[in-house]
Each structure stands twice: as C-alpha cells, then as structure tokens.
Write an enzyme that holds these catalytic residues in place. Structure first.
Site: not given
Lengths: 290, 226, 256
Positions: A30, A238, A241, A263, A269
């Site tokens: 970080g 979605c 899918c 998606c 997808c």
C-alpha cells in the site's frame, strides 16, 4: 516480435529500476514508491504506468491478457495487447484462466485469480488524499505518521451531503492495517475481491508512483460504524449469461431508450454462455429495472 | 488583615527625560478585621495610589504590603490573582466590564470564580441588585447602557457579591443620591460586622464619619520637597 | 502546583537577524498570558517557536502532558508533536483560512480532529460537531455549509470550535481578532473569555491590540526588538508601566 526493440520495449536497466520499486512496494503493502517513469510511445493518461509495470514483469513464456473496463476488445486494450505482441512476442489471450499477467484498466476480473497470476492496474491519481490536501509534502507526512483523519472527513462529507457514502469507485482502502491506498478507479463492487491469491501491482506513469498488494493481504474498505461499507449489488442478472452477482454494464439498445444489462467482464460472460447459461438473450429487456 | 509597612512609591516618566517623581514615602498602616479606615488628604496626595498599590495594580518600590499572609510587593502574579479572587475585593470609581455581558452575570461573576453554583450565585446577585434598587427589567441588559448612578450601583453589587475578608472601596458613594447612599453604607456596615477589613476613600464627610472607625491622612506620606 | 508550560531561554535567529531571545516564563492551568508588541517585536516568532511551528535555536518548552508528565516539546519527535497539536494544544490563526479547510463543510471541519484521533461513528461525530457550533454561536442550519460562504467573524468562530473539540488544555492565539469589525471583535472576545473560563483553558495570546489584552489576559509580556522588556499582571503593566517602551505604547493608544 519485432527485433528493433529490447524485450518488452524498455531497456534492461529501466526494468531493474522498476523491479526494485516493485519489490519495495511488495515489502510495504500500500505504500507509494516513487519511480522514474519513462517516456512511452503513448501519452500520459493512457496507461503508461500499467504498461511499464507489465513490461518489467513479463518474461518470454508469459501469457498476457489486457482488459479495459472489463472488455478485451476496446481500442486501448487492443492497442496495448498489440504493443506487447510486437515488442515482447509473448502469447496473448482473452481468457482470464489462461493468462499469467493481466493488465487492467478500472476493473478486476470476475473469475477468482490464482497464485500464478499477476494483476497489473493502471492508476491515474495514486494519492487517495489528493483532493482534500493538495500539498504532496503534507500527504507524505500523513502517510508516514498514519494520520488518516482526513480520509474519513471525505466520507463524512459524502454522508452529510447525500445521506450515504457516495463514493462509488476508487473507494479508499486500508492495507494490512497500515497504509490507506487508492485502489484505482475500480467500482467499489470490486473492493472485496482485492483480498486474493494473485499478486496485485499498481502503476501510475504520469504521477510516477508504484505500489503493490501482495497475495492474501488484508484489504479493508474505509467506513463508519453506523454507515458500514456496502459494495452495492448487481440489481439484476446479466441479459446474456444470466450471471446473478456480476458487475454489469448498461447498454442502450435503441432511440426509445430500451436498455440491457450485460456483464462488464466480457471473458466471464463468454465462459458462462459456453457453459450453457443463458440470460434473456436475443430479446432486449423491455422494462427499466434499474 | 492589611498591614502596610514602610512603603514607598515613585513614578519614572521615561518620555519626559526619565524624570523620577516620588509620590509616597514610609507609609505605614495596619487595618484589623472588622475595621474600616478612611483615607483622607487633598486631591493628588496619593489616596487612590495607595489603594492601587494594595491591590497590586501599581508597583511598590519599597516596603511590605501584607494582606492576609501574602506580601503583595514580592508576590508572584499568580498569587496576586488568587488573592484578588478569594480574599481582596476592590470597588473602583468606574465600572469596567466586558461588552455584551448581562448585568446579572456581571454581578454573579466573582461568585462563580470562587466556585459557587450558578443558581446560588444568581440568587444572591438578584438579592443584591434588588437591594440596590436596580429594576429587574435591566438585569438581562449590559450595564454599559445604564446611567452613571446605575452603573455605580452595579459596580457595588459586584464588589459585595463575594464576601471578601479584605476590601478596598474607592469613592463608593460618589454619584449616588441620598437613598442609594444609605443602602451602600449599610452594606459596608454589614461587611464590617462579618469581620472584613476595609480601606475606603470617601469625599463625603458624613459617609466617612458613619462607617470609618478612624481616618488616615495620606499627605503625611508625601515626600517633603527638597 | 506544576506549571502547565515552562518556557526557558527561547531564542531564534534568522541568519544574523534576531527573531527573539532569552524568553522565559511559566504558565499555569487557567492562566491567560498576553504577548504584545509592534511589528518586528518578535512576538509571532516566539509564538511559532512555542507552538512547534518553528524550531528555536536554543531553549526548552516543557509541557505537562497528560500521559507522560513534563516533556520538552522542542526535542519531541514530530509524530508526538503533531499528535499534541491535535489533542492537547490548539492554535487559532489570525487568518481563518490558515486554520480551516475551506472546501469542507463546517461540520466536517469541526469533526476532523475527532476523526483524526479515531472517532468512527458518523452520528456521534455529527452531534458533537453541532454542539460545538452551538457553543460558538453558529446556527445548526449552517452545519453543512462551507466556510467559504461564511463571514470573517463566523470563520473565526468556526476555527475556534474546530480547535476546541478535542478538549485542549492550552490554546495559542495569533491576533485572534485582527481584521474583524469592532462589533464582531467584541462578540468574539466575549466568546473566548467565556470558553477560557468555562473550560479552564490556558492561553497565550499574541496581539498588538492593548484593549484585547486587557480583556483577555491575566498576565502580560511586552516585547520590543526581540526582547521581553516588561512582564507582570496585565492591569499593572498597563496602569503602572515601568519600561520606557511600555509607557510609550500605553500612552499611544487612541481614546475613543
């Protein structure tokens, strides 16, 4: 691969410099490590940081995937992929499962990543405190002394103004209980995924900073006790899918404003559809479910 | 209670070629509890000056001024501040207050400073203001808008709010009419009765005779011209 | 009783130029010390050295910390000093813009110090902030407004609230009423006086305005050309000034 260029475009000394910065970043999760960002054959703001990190990481037997907002087929993803095909000659792929290095702009793939993979993020502004404290001298001190009150001020302002924390992307996170980091403009929906098995590297070319999140590192999204972090959900499945819990893009179908949600992760997808999952495909969703 | 021993004061005026002006020499005065001493002497002989020296408002160049068990001359500022809060009260000729503060709060302040509960302080303040005939409608206003006489009575109410063991009163009855003067004099008598040691300056002879047990002429402390 | 602040031999030079030197004093809980002087007297330099904004060349500033007793703040580590200045100390700047975040709401400004020391409950932070805005006479409906929309006096009062929310014991003030209209000044001074008394604060107030000092300060230090030329009870220094410069200063004040 073109023989005019050194492997992956950058000279070896530059790659060493970047790798040193990456190692430091991994050692201090970080923490923003300054590095000598090079002139790349693309302007600042187009992913030069991500490209430099990828270039330093790639070895000839890597398989590279490049996505932009989840899709492999946008102009930028295609250009960067072609760039590495030409300068490094590595295998490229659109399948998340096949890739060993994935460079991404603003999304984390839906599929869980493994210990064999590296996720490289493109970062515009690495400093999470920048908008509230414009002085670099001051933000460096704040990170060094762990003075993060200001970060919560930003969230407080959101709640005061909107009734809830309105930050929906680039949502600040605390890494391994120490440094506060900007995860790049990924949707907050993706934040929980940042605790993963793969190595995550972040490159900001214009701002000249590199940072890293090693595998299995604790990543906590900042919040208040009485306003806990909510990643937000997919409001629906979605359209293609039928994935119930993926991050969706909104697609306007016609002038009447009919829309469809699909998606954002195109490979995810495709994989689901090939496995036989079908959403309300072919027919646009007629009611506005958003 | 108040013991002034061999006290001297001079002023050095730097802006006038640092000329030294001696104003007091070998002043001696002892005031016992329950006693009221009146300072007399014509204008400019140092009555107010001596009073301010006792209060610590003017510096004393030589000698000792012991109030209770603190020598003002050598005391630390902090010690004098504590003394002024708990032990030594001063009623000057003019009311000096912070703008915007209501009269009731002005009078309550010395009591709050010594830790009296707000309700009790307000109650006593009301009692004093009533005694001094300040109408209730004025209690929530700043005294800076009042007449001279009213301001003086507020000043006195504030001065007598906390029961100081030692008090300095500089012309407490000036600008007051007969009735109000009477009220103030009885306040002074009450203070004496509870054992306060008082030094006062009264131009009004009748007032002086009424409350002072003895008089001291400060011109005896004025340095003789060479 | 231990002094809250013990200042010994503070000096600061800017190259060859003298900022201030040989400053010594003690400050006890509940005391207000005024430092007056004209431009160039060294009073601002002194304040900055005391508050840790600048490093003095010599001397100690010993503060009676809550947890570790007497500590010299000059030799303290920076994180410690920064923590101190956010909790036990407060600094009110002459220009409120230096002491506020202009793009953050009033509530956010007051809440910041709380969040900086770990407060994590939005509701509690907000109600504490509103409490303090009340205390400095800023009405509730301005809680979410930005200080850039406030008047100068309101900004100054907001700065005070922002500083006092963590309950500091020592407050440094640099010309707290400078630049404000006279009536606004009166209101602010009254507020400061009340808060100092109510909260038992100690304060060090730097100003060139003798009226402010007479109202706020128990003790007074007069500075000229980097030196302390006179010190004592405020009323004594102003009514019976001993030093030539103090006499000049006092006699120069315009009467209204």
């Amino acid at each position: 691969m073109s023989t005019e260029y050194n492997f992956a475009y950058l000279d070896e000394q530059t790659k060493r410099m970047i790798r040193r910065a990456l190692l430091k970043g991994v050692a201090i999760p970080g923490y923003q490590v300054p590095f000598a960002s090079r002139e790349m054959p693309m302007p600042y703001g187009w992913g030069t940081g991500g490209v430099q990190v990828s270039a330093a990481c790639l070895v000839p037997d890597d398989t590279l995937k490049v996505i932009d907002q989840g899709a492999d087929d946008t102009t930028n993803a295609v250009s960067i992929r072609k760039f590495f095909e030409k300068t490094a000659g590595v295998e490229v792929t659109e399948e998340t499962a096949e890739a060993t290095v994935i460079q991404t702009r603003h999304r984390i793939p839906e599929r869980d990543l493994t210990e064999n993979q590296i996720l490289v993020y493109q970062v515009p502004i690495p400093e999470p405190l920048r908008f509230l404290e414009p002085r670099e001298t001051e933000t460096r001190k704040m990170h060094a002394l762990e003075e993060y009150g200001l970060m919560h001020v930003k969230l407080y302002e959101d709640i005061a103004r909107h009734g809830h924390i309105a930050t929906s992307y680039a949502y600040p996170v605390k890494i391994e209980g120490r440094y506060v980091m900007d995860p790049s403009p990924i949707p907050k929906f993706d934040n929980p995924k940042m605790e993963m098995a793969a190595l995550q590297l972040f490159g900001a070319g214009r701002e000249q900073r590199i940072y890293a999140v090693p595998p299995y590192t604790k990543v906590v999204s900042l919040d208040f006790e009485d306003h806990p972090f909510e990643r937000g959900g997919a409001q629906q499945a979605c359209g293609l899918c039928d994935a119930q819990d993926a991050y969706l893009d909104e697609v306007i179908m016609d002038d009447a404003g009919t829309r469809m949600f699909v998606c954002s992760d195109t490979d995810f997808c495709r994989e689901r559809r090939e496995a036989g999952h079908i959403g309300e495909m072919g027919m646009p969703i007629t009611e506005d479910a958003a | 209670m108040i013991n002034i021993e061999n006290v001297s004061k001079n002023f050095v005026l730097h802006n006038q070629n640092s000329v030294t002006i001696p104003v007091m020499e070998n002043a001696n005065l002892l005031v016992k509890a329950g006693e009221c001493v009146g300072l007399t002497g014509s204008s400019g002989t140092g009555k107010s000056t001596l009073m301010r020296m006792v209060y610590g408002n003017y510096l004393t160049q030589a000698g000792k001024i012991v109030v209770g068990d603190l020598d003002i001359v050598t005391a630390l500022p902090r010690e004098i501040l504590n003394l002024r809060r708990d032990t030594l009260g001063y009623v000057s000729q003019f009311l000096r207050v912070v703008p915007r503060v209501p009269t009731l709060d002005v009078v309550s302040e010395p009591m709050l400073a010594v830790g009296v509960e707000r309700e009790a302080a307000h109650a006593r303040a009301r009692m004093l203001l009533t005694k001094l005939r300040i109408p209730e409608r004025l209690w929530s206003l700043s005294p800076l808008t009042f007449s001279g006489g009213e301001q003086q009575r507020v000043n006195i109410a504030r001065g007598f709010a906390h029961e100081y063991p030692a008090m300095l009163l500089d012309e407490p009855t000036a600008s007051l009419d007969g009735e109000n003067r009477e009220i103030v004099l009885s306040l002074i008598e009450e203070a004496k009765d509870r054992g306060a040691a008082i030094i006062g300056i009264f131009h009004d002879e009748a007032a002086r005779n009424r409350v002072c047990d003895r008089e001291v002429d400060v011109s005896t402390y004025t340095p003789k011209a060479a | 009783m231990t002094p809250l602040l013990k200042v010994e031999n503070i000096s600061k030079y800017y190259g060859n130029r003298l900022g201030c030197r040989d400053v010594n004093f003690d400050l006890y809980p509940g005391e207000v010390l005024g430092i007056v002087g004209e431009s160039g007297s060294g009073k601002s330099t002194l304040l900055n050295c005391l508050a840790g904004h600048q490093e003095p060349d010599t001397g100690e500033v010993v503060f009676d910390t809550r947890v570790e007793g007497l500590k010299d703040t000059v030799t303290m580590s920076e994180p410690e000093r920064r923590m101190l200045s956010r909790t036990d100390w407060a600094f009110v700047h002459q220009n409120p813009r230096d002491g506020l975040r202009m793009s953050v709401s009033a509530g956010g400004n007051v809440g910041e110090r709380l969040m900086a020391v770990g407060a994590r409950h939005y509701g509690d932070i907000r109600s504490t902030a509103i409490d303090w805005l009340d205390k400095v006479e800023i009405s509730d409906d301005r809680t979410d407004d930005r200080p850039s929309e406030f008047s100068g006096g309101m900004q100054q009062r907001l700065q005070i609230a922002r500083n006092l929310v963590t309950g500091p014991r020592l407050i440094f003030m640099d010309e707290p009423t400078g630049g404000l209209d006279v009536s606004v000044q009166a209101r602010l001074l009254d507020l400061l006086r009340g808060l100092v008394r109510e909260l038992g604060l100690s304060a060090i107030v730097v100003t060139h305005d003798l009226a402010v000092v007479r109202l706020l300060a128990d003790r007074l230090m007069v500075m000229k050309d980097g030196h302390v030329v006179e010190t004592g009870l405020t009323d004594q220094v102003l009514d019976d000034p001993q030093h030539a410069y103090t006499q000049l200063l006092v006699s120069s004040v315009l009467q209204v």
